[in-house]
Design a protein around this motif. Structure first.
Motif, PDB file in Angstrom:
ATOM      1  N   LYS A   1       0.843  -1.196   0.000  1.00  0.00           N
ATOM      2  CA  LYS A   1       0.000   0.000   0.000  1.00  0.00           C
ATOM      3  C   LYS A   1       0.883   1.252   0.000  1.00  0.00           C
ATOM      4  O   LYS A   1       1.744   1.418   0.870  1.00  0.00           O
ATOM      5  CB  LYS A   1      -0.896   0.000   1.245  1.00  0.00           C
ATOM      6  N   PRO A   2       0.684   2.161  -0.972  1.00  0.00           N
ATOM      7  CA  PRO A   2       1.473   3.403  -0.993  1.00  0.00           C
ATOM      8  C   PRO A   2       0.945   4.402   0.021  1.00  0.00           C
ATOM      9  O   PRO A   2      -0.268   4.523   0.227  1.00  0.00           O
ATOM     10  CB  PRO A   2       1.279   3.906  -2.426  1.00  0.00           C
TER      11      PRO A   2
ATOM     12  N   THR B   1       1.648   9.313  -6.991  1.00  0.00           N
ATOM     13  CA  THR B   1       1.163   9.699  -8.315  1.00  0.00           C
ATOM     14  C   THR B   1       1.265   8.493  -9.244  1.00  0.00           C
ATOM     15  O   THR B   1       1.933   7.495  -8.928  1.00  0.00           O
ATOM     16  CB  THR B   1       1.988  10.860  -8.894  1.00  0.00           C
ATOM     17  N   ASP B   2       0.609   8.584 -10.393  1.00  0.00           N
ATOM     18  CA  ASP B   2       0.698   7.501 -11.370  1.00  0.00           C
ATOM     19  C   ASP B   2       2.145   7.280 -11.805  1.00  0.00           C
ATOM     20  O   ASP B   2       2.595   6.138 -11.970  1.00  0.00           O
ATOM     21  CB  ASP B   2      -0.165   7.820 -12.596  1.00  0.00           C
ATOM     22  N   GLU B   3       2.871   8.369 -11.967  1.00  0.00           N
ATOM     23  CA  GLU B   3       4.268   8.263 -12.404  1.00  0.00           C
ATOM     24  C   GLU B   3       5.130   7.572 -11.346  1.00  0.00           C
ATOM     25  O   GLU B   3       5.926   6.678 -11.663  1.00  0.00           O
ATOM     26  CB  GLU B   3       4.825   9.660 -12.690  1.00  0.00           C
ATOM     27  N   SER B   4       4.957   7.959 -10.079  1.00  0.00           N
ATOM     28  CA  SER B   4       5.763   7.357  -9.020  1.00  0.00           C
ATOM     29  C   SER B   4       5.418   5.878  -8.830  1.00  0.00           C
ATOM     30  O   SER B   4       6.292   5.054  -8.578  1.00  0.00           O
ATOM     31  CB  SER B   4       5.584   8.116  -7.708  1.00  0.00           C
TER      32      SER B   4
ATOM     33  N   ARG C   1      -1.404  -3.136 -10.508  1.00  0.00           N
ATOM     34  CA  ARG C   1      -2.053  -2.202  -9.583  1.00  0.00           C
ATOM     35  C   ARG C   1      -3.550  -2.459  -9.567  1.00  0.00           C
ATOM     36  O   ARG C   1      -4.142  -2.805 -10.589  1.00  0.00           O
ATOM     37  CB  ARG C   1      -1.808  -0.763 -10.040  1.00  0.00           C
ATOM     38  N   ASP C   2      -4.149  -2.285  -8.390  1.00  0.00           N
ATOM     39  CA  ASP C   2      -5.594  -2.410  -8.325  1.00  0.00           C
ATOM     40  C   ASP C   2      -6.236  -1.029  -8.332  1.00  0.00           C
ATOM     41  O   ASP C   2      -5.554  -0.003  -8.483  1.00  0.00           O
ATOM     42  CB  ASP C   2      -6.034  -3.223  -7.096  1.00  0.00           C
ATOM     43  N   SER C   3      -7.538  -0.979  -8.170  1.00  0.00           N
ATOM     44  CA  SER C   3      -8.274   0.287  -8.248  1.00  0.00           C
ATOM     45  C   SER C   3      -7.926   1.237  -7.113  1.00  0.00           C
ATOM     46  O   SER C   3      -8.160   2.442  -7.207  1.00  0.00           O
ATOM     47  CB  SER C   3      -9.779   0.013  -8.248  1.00  0.00           C
ATOM     48  N   SER C   4      -7.365   0.715  -6.013  1.00  0.00           N
ATOM     49  CA  SER C   4      -6.981   1.552  -4.873  1.00  0.00           C
ATOM     50  C   SER C   4      -5.516   1.965  -4.920  1.00  0.00           C
ATOM     51  O   SER C   4      -4.971   2.471  -3.940  1.00  0.00           O
ATOM     52  CB  SER C   4      -7.261   0.805  -3.558  1.00  0.00           C
ATOM     53  N   ASN C   5      -4.868   1.724  -6.049  1.00  0.00           N
ATOM     54  CA  ASN C   5      -3.449   2.044  -6.255  1.00  0.00           C
ATOM     55  C   ASN C   5      -2.517   1.161  -5.442  1.00  0.00           C
ATOM     56  O   ASN C   5      -1.322   1.457  -5.328  1.00  0.00           O
ATOM     57  CB  ASN C   5      -3.150   3.518  -5.959  1.00  0.00           C
TER      58      ASN C   5
END
Length: 530
Positions: free
Chosen positions: A45-46, A55-58, A82-86
């Motif tokens: 989990k980020p 972010t999407d990039e990170s 990746r899932d929907s919760s990042n």
């Protein structure tokens, strides 16, 4: 005669390749993927941090670094998505050491150099003990009710020095680091946000950030961070460190090994700009302890006695060479650009049982058998050559898969069955051309040569377009899709090499045998003149 020698050499070379492939097929059983064998699933989990934003990039960069680390561990067919919760989901089929994989993959690998401010110890009479820190709750851990908790500089040296006192405000429960002369009975401590005047001698207030699991020392006058409480991995003691002076992004190389005294170490070498900064740090902090911090844990804290030039440093206090190699591995692949915490780690079973795997294999065997029956019935002698070529194709393909340690997944099985059909397709094109030339009245040997010449361009065009498709699937696919792309590309290359080299050489050698080389051998009927 020269062509005959070349054809014999080609056939002998393939016999040797078949022998090597059979060795790997027997000695190295092929690995099964997560869908067929099961394995370990990790969910990371980020979390937002002071120096890292989600972010999407990170997250994309973090996934690339994780894949590099998994590749270095030698895990076949990993899935990183990746899932929907990042959350980053990692599936590792058939890993032999899931705990080690978890430690290596989940490490942020954030390397920092900070000055040690002291170590917290409890004192009860003449007895002292280290204070521990739980990052999950932010609580300090100690036994009983000590007389006092103090901050000590040089705790492992011959002459440790008391530099501060830990004080808990009885009204608010807030924790403060006070100077060494503070006497708790004189009153309470308040920050500047209250109406009460703060007592003198306050070094800072300890504030726990639940999101980042950090216990920060805050200056109560300006609310800026002036230090952080970290765990010393050698003693489990809670230690106060100052601001970050240098980070691992200036690192050029990390390697595990032994020092001159036989101790296990990780040697660090900095880039040119990092080397100059490191030299300045050592010059400005002579007599201090420089902590080497990896992922919020103090790994070592050597005293700075001289200015260090050349940009080299050493991490000590490592328990095993394997741990040292893991530390060097994560430092070499680079720090993750976002903080990741382990949300879940579990062992998962195969999504398909043994019955499904057996059916997939049976389907491949039945499909191969039907193809062989068709080839013999339609192409006669050429069909027998086709059977031999397909058998060799399966042996070499399986040998390469076992040799490189690839994992077999259900999409991989589909790719194998598909490439068997494509290998037959190349033979069909070649044999059809040979029969066309044979119907023109050409001898079998000439018909074989002309048939191969006319079929070459068609086969190359078809295989190149398939390889382009496989490359696109590998580039943009993940996990099992990549596995399918690899088996597809590998099968296309092997089938093309066998068709254009082995099958061609064998046919020319057979065409030189008078009892076998007849129009009927290539499936051509010569009508008798009436």
């Amino acid at each position: 005669m020269r062509n005959k020698k070349i054809n014999i050499i080609v056939v002998i070379a393939f016999i040797l390749i078949i022998g090597v492939s059979l060795y790997y097929v027997i000695a190295e059983p092929i690995n099964l993927g997560l869908d067929l064998k099961g394995g370990t699933q990790i969910i990371l989990k980020p979390v937002e941090g002071e120096d890292s934003n989600v972010t999407d990039e990170s997250l994309d960069k973090a996934m690339l670094i994780i894949r590099d680390r998994i590749d270095m561990l030698g895990v076949s067919e990993p899935l990183v998505t990746r899932d929907s919760s990042n959350n980053i989901i990692i599936q590792l089929p058939g890993v032999s050491d899931p705990d080690r994989a978890l430690q290596v993959i989940g490490k942020t690998a954030q390397l920092e150099f900070r000055i040690l401010g002291g170590t917290l110890i409890s004192r009860t009479g003449q007895t002292t003990e280290f204070i521990r820190f739980d990052p999950d709750t932010g609580e300090l851990i100690y036994d009983g009710e000590p007389d006092e908790i103090i901050l000590v500089d040089g705790v492992n040296s011959a002459s440790p020095t008391k530099t501060g006192v830990l004080h808990e405000d009885p009204e608010t429960g807030d924790l403060f680091i006070m100077d060494r002369d503070f006497v708790p009975e004189e009153g309470t401590v308040q920050d500047n946000a209250t109406e009460t005047t703060a007592l003198s001698g306050v070094i800072g207030k300890l504030v726990y950030n639940e999101a980042t699991r950090e216990l920060i020392l805050i200056d109560i006058d300006n609310n800026k961070a002036i230090g952080e409480l970290l765990i010393d991995s050698r003693t489990e003691a809670a230690s106060l460190v100052g601001p970050v002076l240098l980070t691992g992004d200036k690192l050029a190389r990390a390697s595990a090994g032994y020092d001159s005294n036989g101790r296990i170490v990780v040697t660090l070498s900095f880039k040119e700009e990092g080397s100059g900064t490191f030299e300045d740090i050592t010059r400005e902090n002579i007599g201090e302890q420089l902590t080497i911090v990896l992922d919020e844990e103090i790994k070592s804290a050597p005293f700075l006695n001289v200015v260090i030039t050349g940009g080299d440093a050493v991490i000590e206090g490592i328990n095993s060479l394997e741990e040292a190699k893991d530390i060097a591995l994560v430092l070499q692949t680079g720090a993750l650009p976002v903080n990741l915490i382990i949300e879940e780690s579990s062992t998962v079973g195969p999504t398909l049982g043994k019955d499904a795997l057996d059916k997939g294999i049976y389907a491949g065997i039945i499909g191969l058998a039907l193809i062989l029956i068709f080839m013999i019935a339609y192409y006669r002698g050429l069909g027998l050559i086709s059977i031999l070529s397909l058998t060799i194709y399966v042996i070499i393909f399986w040998g390469i898969m076992a040799g490189i340690g690839a994992a077999l997944t259900l999409p991989g099985i589909a790719g194998i069955i598909l490439t068997i059909g494509m290998a037959v397709d190349a033979n069909v094109i070649i044999f059809a051309r040979i029969r066309e030339e044979g119907r023109k009245g050409k001898s079998p040997r000439i018909a074989i040569g002309d048939g191969f010449k006319h079929a070459l361009r068609t086969i190359v065009d078809a295989n190149v377009t398939t390889l382009i498709t496989a490359a696109a699937l590998y580039q943009f696919g993940t996990g099992p899709i990549k596995g399918f792309a690899v088996t597809l590309a590998l099968g296309v290359v092997i089938s093309m090499v066998i068709s254009m080299l082995f099958t061609r050489s064998l046919l020319f050698l057979v065409a030189g045998l008078p009892r076998i080389a007849s129009p009927g051998f290539i499936g051509v009927k010569i009508e008798k003149e009436k």
